[in-house]
Structures are given as C-alpha cells and as structure tokens.
Design an enzyme around this catalytic site. Sequence first.
Site, short mmCIF file in Angstrom:
data_model
loop_
_atom_site.label_atom_id
_atom_site.label_comp_id
_atom_site.label_asym_id
_atom_site.label_seq_id
_atom_site.Cartn_x
_atom_site.Cartn_y
_atom_site.Cartn_z
N SER A 157 -21.68 -41.05 147.74
CA SER A 157 -22.07 -42.02 146.73
C SER A 157 -23.40 -42.67 147.04
O SER A 157 -23.90 -42.63 148.17
CB SER A 157 -21.00 -43.11 146.62
OG SER A 157 -21.00 -43.92 147.80
N GLU A 182 -27.65 -36.38 149.16
CA GLU A 182 -27.24 -35.95 147.83
C GLU A 182 -26.20 -36.95 147.35
O GLU A 182 -25.10 -37.03 147.88
CB GLU A 182 -26.63 -34.55 147.84
CG GLU A 182 -26.31 -34.06 146.43
CD GLU A 182 -25.49 -32.79 146.40
OE1 GLU A 182 -24.62 -32.69 145.52
OE2 GLU A 182 -25.73 -31.92 147.25
N CYS A 189 -20.62 -33.22 141.84
CA CYS A 189 -21.84 -33.99 141.64
C CYS A 189 -22.66 -33.42 140.51
O CYS A 189 -23.42 -34.15 139.85
CB CYS A 189 -22.65 -34.04 142.93
SG CYS A 189 -22.99 -32.42 143.64
#
Length: 463
Positions: free
Chosen positions: A210, A231, A265
């Site tokens: 996150s 990421e 994601c």
Amino acid sequence: MTATIQLISPVDGRIYAERQCADVAQIEQALAAAATAQAQWKRRPLNERAAFCSAAVDAMLAMKAEIVPELAWQMGRPVRYGAGELRGFEERARYMIGIAHDALTALEPTPIAGFRRQIKREPLGAVLVVAPWNYPYLTAVNTIIPALMAGNSVILKHASQTLLVGERFAEAMRRANLPEGLFQNLLLDHVSTGAVIASGRVQQVNFTGSVEAGKVMENAASARFLGMGLELGGKDPAYVRADANLEHAVENLVDGSFFNSGQSCCAVERIYVDQKIYPEFVERFAELTRQYVLGNPLDEATTLGPLVTPGAAFFVRAQIAEAVAQGATALIDPQAFAADVPGSAYLAPQVLVGVTHQMSVMRDESFGPVVGIMPVNSDDEAIALMNDSEFGLSASIWTHDLAAAEHLGNEIETGTVFMNRCDYLDPALAWTGVKNSGRGVTLSRLGYDNLTRAKSFHLRHEI
C-alpha cells in the site's frame, strides 16, 4: 517474548499456520550471513549463478502439487487457477536468467587510443524483498532471481498472510544447493522490518504493498541512502473505443476486473466506454459477470474465491453501498450468489453504472471484485478521466487503430499502456508506475539497473 503470527485462512476463518517471528539474534545472524555469502557469490562467474538459479526454479516447480492447494488456503485463489501463478513465476524467472549476460555486460564507449574505458555493473550487496500476499510467487520472483543473478544476496520478508510461500522459496533454494546465507527467508513483524531497513545492513529494498506502507518504508530508510523500489497499487483504467472488438473487449475486461477476486495492483477498476457502444457493452459485461461461480476455492468448479479477509470484503461492500447511495446502479444481484454472506470474506462480483469521480469506488483502490463503467463522448474525455487519479500503474485501450492507441498512450499518465489486453506483466518490458503507484523498475533489462550500481574504469595503459 517473541511475537507469533497466525495465518487465518479466508476459506473458513480458521488458523491455517502459525509461526514465531525472528528474534533480534536471528535477524543479526541473517544479516551477517548475507554479507559473508554475498562477498563470495559476487565473484562466481555468471554461468554458475545461472545454474544455481535455474535449479531453484526447477525445485519450485517440482512442488506444484503442494503449492496450488496451499495458495487457496492462504489467500483464497481457486485451485483451478493456482498453477497459472507458477507458470508466470517460471516465465519471469527464466527470462531474467536468460538476459542477465547482456544486461550485466560492461558498456564500452567509443575507443580512444591508449585508454581502456568501461562501465561495469556491480552488485549492491544485500537486497531486502518485502513481498505481498496477492500474487505471492510472481511479485517475489520479480526481484529475487535477478538480484541473485546480479551478484547480490537476498533476504525475503513475505506477507504474514502467505508466510508459507517464503518457506517454499527457502526450500527451493535449499534443494538448489545455494551457498549458505545467500538467500534467507525471515518472518518479521513491522517493527523488525523497519529496524532491518534502518540498520544500514541492506543496500536495496523492493516493496510491493500500500501507499501508506510505502511511506513507512521510506521513513525507515531515511538518511541511509538506500535504493528503494516501490510498487504501491493502482486504480487502473480501461478505455473502449467505438471501433473495438466488443466481444474480445468484454471477455478480457471482465477477466481483468475479477480475476483473483480483483485483488491485483493492475486489476481493471474503472472502465470508460464510447457512448455509441456503451449500452451494448454494459449489457454484455454484466451478463458475463453473472456467470462467475463464487465459492470454496478448493472446489474445482469455483471461479471466484473469497477475498483475503472479511475486512477486505467489508471495505468493498462499503464502497458499493456508498456509490449506490450517491446515485449509482448495481447491475448484479448478490443474492444470486449463495456464498455471498455479509460479514464473510465471500463477496459476489459487482458492476456499477451511473458512477462519477466523486465516488470512492472510482477514486480509491478497491482491491476487490467491483468495477465502475462510465460513458464518454471522445478520446479527450477518456484521457482526462483516466488521468484523474492519484495512481498510474497500467491502462488499457481497446481499439483496432494502432496509431490511435499509441497516441492515446503517450497522453496517459501510467507505467504501462496495453492495447487489447490488460492485467499482464511481460518480463521483457519494464514494470513500473508513476504518481502514487510507486517508483523504480522490475523486470526487463532495466530491472537489473535497480539491482546494481555503475562502476567506471578509466585505464590509461600507454604513457
């Protein structure tokens, strides 16, 4: 007292595994061993490193029969799809092994008489990989194999939800006879992870998770001049132009929205469709969505498993309820999915229309099986809406017009532009994000740049 982590299975809410976190002495031993092993490993010829890494890949694949149901128990992915992650694991690992020679070969500028000039790629040292639960093998291998190929040692801190994946990596490395200490799997709590980053004993941190956790990572690394690969998620958009192959777009965007229960994601979380084809697109999209089978991921008939926790499902349910309260229309009846029980991790897929960018479901990462669909009147409107996000990981364009896709791709603020596909990582291409989707690169030749440092040789041999 050493902390204990319990892995609660989303399948039935029971404890599936329980382990003790590494204590201070174990962490110190791991860091020292990593430094010692790396000092010798970096001197091994590249072909020897490749042989070890290839053997580790083989060893992991040999455990497929145990890994597939284990994944379902840990994070809820249906067993019918479990082998797919291992196929992706192998594709990425073998590709990065295969390109290592070219990626790590010294660069030589235009020759000058009397001089030898080179830019070599030196390993960084110890690389800490902090891996997530949603694609636990794929995300981890993006760094682990190229880091080892580049001459680094690796310390893996896997998510507590998939702690058995870390153990599988360690077992694969053991079977491949990697030198002692070169790869280590540590079960760490948040405090210990921060301490390892702040210790100065690791030289690179690659984290997937996150935005808030990424900020914590950066704070822990402050004043240490560490390399950070982050990421941090996305709110990935798709744009379906009037000239798109409608059947192909619907089929792939439904899959891109709901595969892995939307827990990716780079899952498609918002879709913009040309007004001319919007009604038909929505009708087909909703009809295909209704065909999912929500249920126990250990059942071969299941095509949609539970979310990772009841809390994750609660968040998505709240997003849907808020959107409907603000005027959106939900096209899927949850009651048609018997396994969808409020308060549980089992959540039916949902398609929302009548959505706006004032709604959380179109702004905030959902990480669940919900997607909003909006009509647009032009390419310019689509671009504006696609860029109206704090995230920028990937975006997809659905059209027959290659030139139009390239033009639009130049205008979209994103790390990867897809045409007529989505939710996929090509190991030959850089995986990267912009804005709050993170920074740094994994995969491709460029992935090796983040795992090495440049060292220049300016040698004058004629005096």
